[in-house]
Design a protein around this motif. Structure first.
Motif, PDB file in Angstrom:
ATOM      1  N   ILE A  20      81.881  55.965  52.269  1.00  0.00           N
ATOM      2  CA  ILE A  20      80.952  54.846  52.467  1.00  0.00           C
ATOM      3  C   ILE A  20      79.519  55.380  52.414  1.00  0.00           C
ATOM      4  O   ILE A  20      79.262  56.551  52.686  1.00  0.00           O
ATOM      5  CB  ILE A  20      81.187  54.101  53.801  1.00  0.00           C
ATOM      6  CG1 ILE A  20      81.005  55.041  54.997  1.00  0.00           C
ATOM      7  CG2 ILE A  20      82.538  53.425  53.824  1.00  0.00           C
ATOM      8  CD1 ILE A  20      81.020  54.333  56.344  1.00  0.00           C
ATOM      9  N   THR A  21      78.610  54.497  52.070  1.00  0.00           N
ATOM     10  CA  THR A  21      77.198  54.858  52.022  1.00  0.00           C
ATOM     11  C   THR A  21      76.577  54.690  53.402  1.00  0.00           C
ATOM     12  O   THR A  21      77.160  54.061  54.294  1.00  0.00           O
ATOM     13  CB  THR A  21      76.449  53.951  51.036  1.00  0.00           C
ATOM     14  OG1 THR A  21      76.498  52.601  51.524  1.00  0.00           O
ATOM     15  CG2 THR A  21      77.041  54.027  49.633  1.00  0.00           C
ATOM     16  N   VAL A  22      75.402  55.239  53.549  1.00  0.00           N
ATOM     17  CA  VAL A  22      74.651  55.071  54.791  1.00  0.00           C
ATOM     18  C   VAL A  22      74.340  53.594  55.010  1.00  0.00           C
ATOM     19  O   VAL A  22      74.391  53.099  56.128  1.00  0.00           O
ATOM     20  CB  VAL A  22      73.363  55.927  54.750  1.00  0.00           C
ATOM     21  CG1 VAL A  22      72.462  55.620  55.920  1.00  0.00           C
ATOM     22  CG2 VAL A  22      73.717  57.402  54.708  1.00  0.00           C
ATOM     23  N   ASN A  23      74.035  52.876  53.929  1.00  0.00           N
ATOM     24  CA  ASN A  23      73.772  51.440  54.030  1.00  0.00           C
ATOM     25  C   ASN A  23      75.003  50.709  54.546  1.00  0.00           C
ATOM     26  O   ASN A  23      74.907  49.843  55.426  1.00  0.00           O
ATOM     27  CB  ASN A  23      73.340  50.876  52.671  1.00  0.00           C
ATOM     28  CG  ASN A  23      72.956  49.418  52.752  1.00  0.00           C
ATOM     29  OD1 ASN A  23      72.323  48.998  53.711  1.00  0.00           O
ATOM     30  ND2 ASN A  23      73.346  48.656  51.756  1.00  0.00           N
ATOM     31  N   LYS A  24      76.161  51.042  54.035  1.00  0.00           N
ATOM     32  CA  LYS A  24      77.409  50.425  54.485  1.00  0.00           C
ATOM     33  C   LYS A  24      77.667  50.758  55.948  1.00  0.00           C
ATOM     34  O   LYS A  24      78.093  49.895  56.733  1.00  0.00           O
ATOM     35  CB  LYS A  24      78.581  50.890  53.606  1.00  0.00           C
ATOM     36  CG  LYS A  24      79.914  50.292  53.981  1.00  0.00           C
ATOM     37  CD  LYS A  24      79.955  48.800  53.702  1.00  0.00           C
ATOM     38  CE  LYS A  24      81.342  48.247  53.945  1.00  0.00           C
ATOM     39  NZ  LYS A  24      81.396  46.806  53.750  1.00  0.00           N
ATOM     40  N   LEU A  25      77.404  51.994  56.343  1.00  0.00           N
ATOM     41  CA  LEU A  25      77.574  52.390  57.737  1.00  0.00           C
ATOM     42  C   LEU A  25      76.680  51.551  58.646  1.00  0.00           C
ATOM     43  O   LEU A  25      77.131  51.075  59.688  1.00  0.00           O
ATOM     44  CB  LEU A  25      77.264  53.872  57.922  1.00  0.00           C
ATOM     45  CG  LEU A  25      77.240  54.363  59.367  1.00  0.00           C
ATOM     46  CD1 LEU A  25      78.599  54.176  60.038  1.00  0.00           C
ATOM     47  CD2 LEU A  25      76.796  55.809  59.433  1.00  0.00           C
ATOM     48  N   ALA A  26      75.436  51.369  58.241  1.00  0.00           N
ATOM     49  CA  ALA A  26      74.517  50.555  59.038  1.00  0.00           C
ATOM     50  C   ALA A  26      75.039  49.131  59.178  1.00  0.00           C
ATOM     51  O   ALA A  26      75.040  48.571  60.276  1.00  0.00           O
ATOM     52  CB  ALA A  26      73.130  50.557  58.406  1.00  0.00           C
ATOM     53  N   ILE A  31      73.482  47.893  62.898  1.00  0.00           N
ATOM     54  CA  ILE A  31      72.148  48.428  63.141  1.00  0.00           C
ATOM     55  C   ILE A  31      71.377  48.459  61.828  1.00  0.00           C
ATOM     56  O   ILE A  31      71.958  48.369  60.751  1.00  0.00           O
ATOM     57  CB  ILE A  31      72.189  49.834  63.778  1.00  0.00           C
ATOM     58  CG1 ILE A  31      72.958  50.826  62.911  1.00  0.00           C
ATOM     59  CG2 ILE A  31      72.782  49.786  65.175  1.00  0.00           C
ATOM     60  CD1 ILE A  31      73.004  52.245  63.473  1.00  0.00           C
ATOM     61  N   TYR A  32      70.065  48.565  61.942  1.00  0.00           N
ATOM     62  CA  TYR A  32      69.242  48.602  60.739  1.00  0.00           C
ATOM     63  C   TYR A  32      69.479  49.883  59.956  1.00  0.00           C
ATOM     64  O   TYR A  32      69.675  50.952  60.540  1.00  0.00           O
ATOM     65  CB  TYR A  32      67.756  48.514  61.091  1.00  0.00           C
ATOM     66  CG  TYR A  32      67.336  47.209  61.705  1.00  0.00           C
ATOM     67  CD1 TYR A  32      67.360  46.034  60.958  1.00  0.00           C
ATOM     68  CD2 TYR A  32      66.920  47.151  63.026  1.00  0.00           C
ATOM     69  CE1 TYR A  32      66.979  44.826  61.524  1.00  0.00           C
ATOM     70  CE2 TYR A  32      66.524  45.954  63.601  1.00  0.00           C
ATOM     71  CZ  TYR A  32      66.559  44.798  62.838  1.00  0.00           C
ATOM     72  OH  TYR A  32      66.176  43.597  63.396  1.00  0.00           O
ATOM     73  N   GLN A  33      69.436  49.763  58.630  1.00  0.00           N
ATOM     74  CA  GLN A  33      69.585  50.939  57.792  1.00  0.00           C
ATOM     75  C   GLN A  33      68.465  51.926  58.085  1.00  0.00           C
ATOM     76  O   GLN A  33      68.679  53.142  58.083  1.00  0.00           O
ATOM     77  CB  GLN A  33      69.584  50.566  56.310  1.00  0.00           C
ATOM     78  CG  GLN A  33      69.759  51.775  55.400  1.00  0.00           C
ATOM     79  CD  GLN A  33      69.776  51.439  53.929  1.00  0.00           C
ATOM     80  OE1 GLN A  33      69.699  50.279  53.542  1.00  0.00           O
ATOM     81  NE2 GLN A  33      69.859  52.452  53.089  1.00  0.00           N
ATOM     82  N   SER A  34      67.278  51.417  58.385  1.00  0.00           N
ATOM     83  CA  SER A  34      66.153  52.307  58.686  1.00  0.00           C
ATOM     84  C   SER A  34      66.424  53.152  59.932  1.00  0.00           C
ATOM     85  O   SER A  34      65.969  54.299  60.016  1.00  0.00           O
ATOM     86  CB  SER A  34      64.864  51.508  58.859  1.00  0.00           C
ATOM     87  OG  SER A  34      64.981  50.597  59.934  1.00  0.00           O
ATOM     88  N   THR A  35      67.188  52.614  60.870  1.00  0.00           N
ATOM     89  CA  THR A  35      67.541  53.376  62.070  1.00  0.00           C
ATOM     90  C   THR A  35      68.399  54.577  61.692  1.00  0.00           C
ATOM     91  O   THR A  35      68.142  55.705  62.141  1.00  0.00           O
ATOM     92  CB  THR A  35      68.284  52.485  63.083  1.00  0.00           C
ATOM     93  OG1 THR A  35      67.445  51.387  63.438  1.00  0.00           O
ATOM     94  CG2 THR A  35      68.687  53.257  64.315  1.00  0.00           C
ATOM     95  N   VAL A  36      69.397  54.350  60.864  1.00  0.00           N
ATOM     96  CA  VAL A  36      70.257  55.451  60.419  1.00  0.00           C
ATOM     97  C   VAL A  36      69.446  56.428  59.572  1.00  0.00           C
ATOM     98  O   VAL A  36      69.542  57.645  59.756  1.00  0.00           O
ATOM     99  CB  VAL A  36      71.480  54.931  59.630  1.00  0.00           C
ATOM    100  CG1 VAL A  36      72.353  56.084  59.152  1.00  0.00           C
ATOM    101  CG2 VAL A  36      72.304  53.973  60.471  1.00  0.00           C
ATOM    102  N   ASN A  37      68.619  55.906  58.671  1.00  0.00           N
ATOM    103  CA  ASN A  37      67.798  56.772  57.831  1.00  0.00           C
ATOM    104  C   ASN A  37      66.862  57.637  58.671  1.00  0.00           C
ATOM    105  O   ASN A  37      66.657  58.812  58.356  1.00  0.00           O
ATOM    106  CB  ASN A  37      66.988  55.955  56.825  1.00  0.00           C
ATOM    107  CG  ASN A  37      67.830  55.432  55.688  1.00  0.00           C
ATOM    108  OD1 ASN A  37      68.888  55.964  55.398  1.00  0.00           O
ATOM    109  ND2 ASN A  37      67.371  54.377  55.046  1.00  0.00           N
TER     110      ASN A  37
END
Length: 78
Positions: A20-26, A31-37
């Motif tokens: 899975i991508t980071v976007n999918k994980l978010a 949670i926001y993708q920016s938080t994971v990023n």
């Protein structure tokens, strides 16, 4: 390795294992993708426990499973 580096690496490894991508994980974690990023690029120096917990929920694992990895052995002080 610092705790933050271990968290980052663990997230990336789990995403890779699950294909899975980071976007999918978010999205799965609510949670926001920016938080994971921010965790992954090092802007977040100390991810909140609730954020790691939500990531675990998105990955469908328990919190103890996240930290039960060799990455978290012998960490350097932050």
């Amino acid at each position: 390795m610092t705790l933050n580096e271990a968290i980052k690496t663990r997230i990336l490894n789990l995403c890779k294992e699950r294909n899975i991508t980071v976007n999918k994980l978010a999205t799965l974690s609510g949670i926001y993708q920016s938080t994971v990023n921010n965790i992954l690029v090092g802007f977040s120096k100390s991810p909140k426990a609730i954020t790691v917990y939500r990531i675990c929920q998105g990955l469908n694992i328990e919190l103890h499973e996240f930290y039960n990895d060799k990455l978290f052995k012998n960490l350097d002080d932050d």
